[in-house]
Scaffold this motif. Structure first.
Motif, mmCIF file in Angstrom:
data_model
loop_
_atom_site.group_PDB
_atom_site.id
_atom_site.type_symbol
_atom_site.label_atom_id
_atom_site.label_comp_id
_atom_site.label_asym_id
_atom_site.label_seq_id
_atom_site.Cartn_x
_atom_site.Cartn_y
_atom_site.Cartn_z
ATOM 1 N N GLN A 185 0.796 -1.225 0.000
ATOM 2 C CA GLN A 185 0.000 0.000 0.000
ATOM 3 C C GLN A 185 0.831 1.279 0.000
ATOM 4 N N LYS A 186 2.075 1.178 -0.369
ATOM 5 C CA LYS A 186 2.933 2.362 -0.456
ATOM 6 C C LYS A 186 2.296 3.419 -1.351
ATOM 7 N N LEU A 430 7.369 -6.471 -3.622
ATOM 8 C CA LEU A 430 8.688 -6.180 -4.184
ATOM 9 C C LEU A 430 8.598 -5.203 -5.347
ATOM 10 N N VAL A 431 7.568 -5.350 -6.156
ATOM 11 C CA VAL A 431 7.394 -4.431 -7.280
ATOM 12 C C VAL A 431 7.118 -3.020 -6.774
ATOM 13 N N VAL A 432 6.235 -2.891 -5.792
ATOM 14 C CA VAL A 432 5.899 -1.566 -5.259
ATOM 15 C C VAL A 432 7.120 -0.920 -4.630
ATOM 16 N N GLU A 433 7.920 -1.703 -3.912
ATOM 17 C CA GLU A 433 9.125 -1.137 -3.274
ATOM 18 C C GLU A 433 10.129 -0.632 -4.289
ATOM 19 N N GLY A 434 10.113 -1.185 -5.500
ATOM 20 C CA GLY A 434 11.041 -0.741 -6.517
ATOM 21 C C GLY A 434 10.573 0.457 -7.312
ATOM 22 N N LEU A 435 9.334 0.890 -7.087
ATOM 23 C CA LEU A 435 8.800 2.052 -7.813
ATOM 24 C C LEU A 435 9.143 3.343 -7.079
#
Length: 440
Positions: A185-186, A430-435
């Motif tokens: 939810q970032k 992991l995808v959200v953290e890389g955005l």
């Protein structure tokens, strides 16, 4: 009568035997004493950040000068607050800039960390706050009425038996789930994020991974998520959710001028139970081949008006013009690899092609989804495949075998195996953290 011995003059300092020793006062000395001492420069002292001391301006002192007691003098000494170690430099002070810029005002710091944990209660923000900062944990007082009940069989039992007076908190499993939700939810500021899902090998599960990733994102997040089928070779992404419209990307291109709001756009997509929107590709291979770079940019521009994250299910034609437009917009990429030798090799060659064509940063930040439901997975060492990709990309996630995914039909999120949903949610986190959280 013997002559009386001659008394010494006042200038004679020799004492007589019958009088006490006399020492002149320093004030009676007419000569000034000047002493020059060469001392090495004192090393600069750093003031601890948690202290605010005071410093006295340097004033030259003459060691031979003593003020007269009859003519007292007054010297004004300026007391100034000492600079902290993180204060402005001398150059900044000479230029008249004596104010240290607050975080977020210098153009280089993040405006918001999407949290108030680092600020005192009731402290004002130096900048206007977005609506996302009005969270329940900030506005509600935690007490017996507002604190939510615990999750977990034993915790819930104790909570109910004690008439809601004993709250043991959530179980470890529930806490892990909520922590994963928090990562997914970032919050983002400054536009839509684009994430292509690609590889050079067909049949490794790109469409399946795109569906799982989109469902995991849409299920946990409050904003809008869309998956666009940009496969020029008759994609099947729309077949993974209940079809609610026969519209395709071609219809979006034709009706682009008449789409004035989200209601108009939503009539051209299908939505599943997790609120994931799917935009289908053309079913006619001749028409789908005509879907080019310009068409994709039209669709992407419209999607960017209404969605926070756009997933793109890419085809195998990595040199196709649609792929070029997709990579130019990409904030992060997901590489899909199967569990066989040739599938893993072609996935690695995809990374090599990207590096050779100027997308090195995307490769380093990429996430590899290792689909273990493909043919011959049980015959290879998956640990060796993971070790290879770990040397090239940021993260690797295994997607386990699931009968519902293997059927190649509509995917129901609630009917997936718990391990499958956990893997999909881990991939989403992991995808959200890389955005990037913010974009200028």
């Amino acid at each position: 009568m013997a002559d009386k011995p001659e008394e010494p003059e006042r200038g004679d300092l020799a004492p007589r035997d019958d009088e006490p020793t006399f020492r002149p006062s320093p004030l009676e000395i007419d000569t000034k004493l000047s002493i020059a001492v060469d001392l090495p420069p004192a090393p600069p002292q750093e003031v601890p950040e948690d202290e605010a001391a005071v410093a006295i301006d340097d004033i030259p002192v003459d060691p031979g000068f003593v003020a007269s007691p009859t003519e007292p003098t007054t010297t004004s000494v300026a007391i100034v607050a000492s600079r902290l170690a993180t204060g402005p430099t001398a150059t900044q002070q000479d230029a008249g800039d004596g104010v240290v810029p607050l975080p977020g005002q210098d153009g280089h710091s993040d405006a918001f960390a999407q949290s108030r944990r680092d600020r005192l209660r009731g402290e004002h923000s130096p900048q206007p706050e977005p609506a996302a900062m009005l969270t329940a944990d900030r506005l509600l007082e935690v007490n017996r009425k507002t604190r939510p009940g615990p999750e977990g069989p034993w915790q819930r039992f104790v909570y109910n038996v004690t008439f809601r007076t004993v709250n043991l908190g959530d179980s470890a499993k529930v806490r892990a789930r909520k922590e994963l939700d928090h990562r997914i939810q970032k919050q983002f500021e400054g536009g839509t994020r684009f994430v292509p899902v690609l590889t050079r090998k067909g049949g490794v599960g790109k469409t399946t991974i795109t569906t799982l990733l989109g469902m995991a994102l849409a299920d946990a997040r409050e904003d809008r998520i869309i998956a666009v089928d940009a496969n020029p070779d008759r994609g099947t992404l729309s077949e993974r959710v209940p079809k609610q419209t026969r519209a395709t990307v071609r219809d979006v291109v034709h009706k682009a001028a008449s789409i004035g709001g989200f209601t108009d756009f939503s009539a051209l997509v299908s939505r599943d139970e997790t609120r994931l929107d799917i935009l289908a590709s053309d079913t006619d291979p001749l028409l789908s081949e005509a879907f080019d770079e310009n068409d994709y940019n039209v669709v992407a521009d419209l999607a960017a008006r209404f969605y926070s994250i756009v997933l793109t299910d890419c085809g195998t034609g990595i040199v196709h013009s649609v792929m070029r437009a997709t990579l130019q917009r990409a904030d992060e990429i997901v590489i899909v690899s199967g569990g066989s030798v040739d599938e893993a090799r072609l996935a690695s060659e995809t990374l090599t092609w990207l590096e050779a064509n100027g997308y090195t940063d995307l490769v380093r930040n990429a996430v590899v989804a290792l689909n273990t439901a493909t043919h011959a997975t049980n015959l290879v060492k998956l640990e060796e495949i993971e070790s290879h990709f770990r040397s090239r990309v940021r993260e690797i996630v295994r997607i386990p075998y699931d009968p519902q995914l293997a059927a190649g039909s509509v995917v129901n999120w609630k009917d997936l195996k718990p391990l499958t949903k956990l893997s999909a949610r881990a991939l989403a986190a992991l995808v959200v953290e890389g955005l990037p959280a913010e974009r200028a």
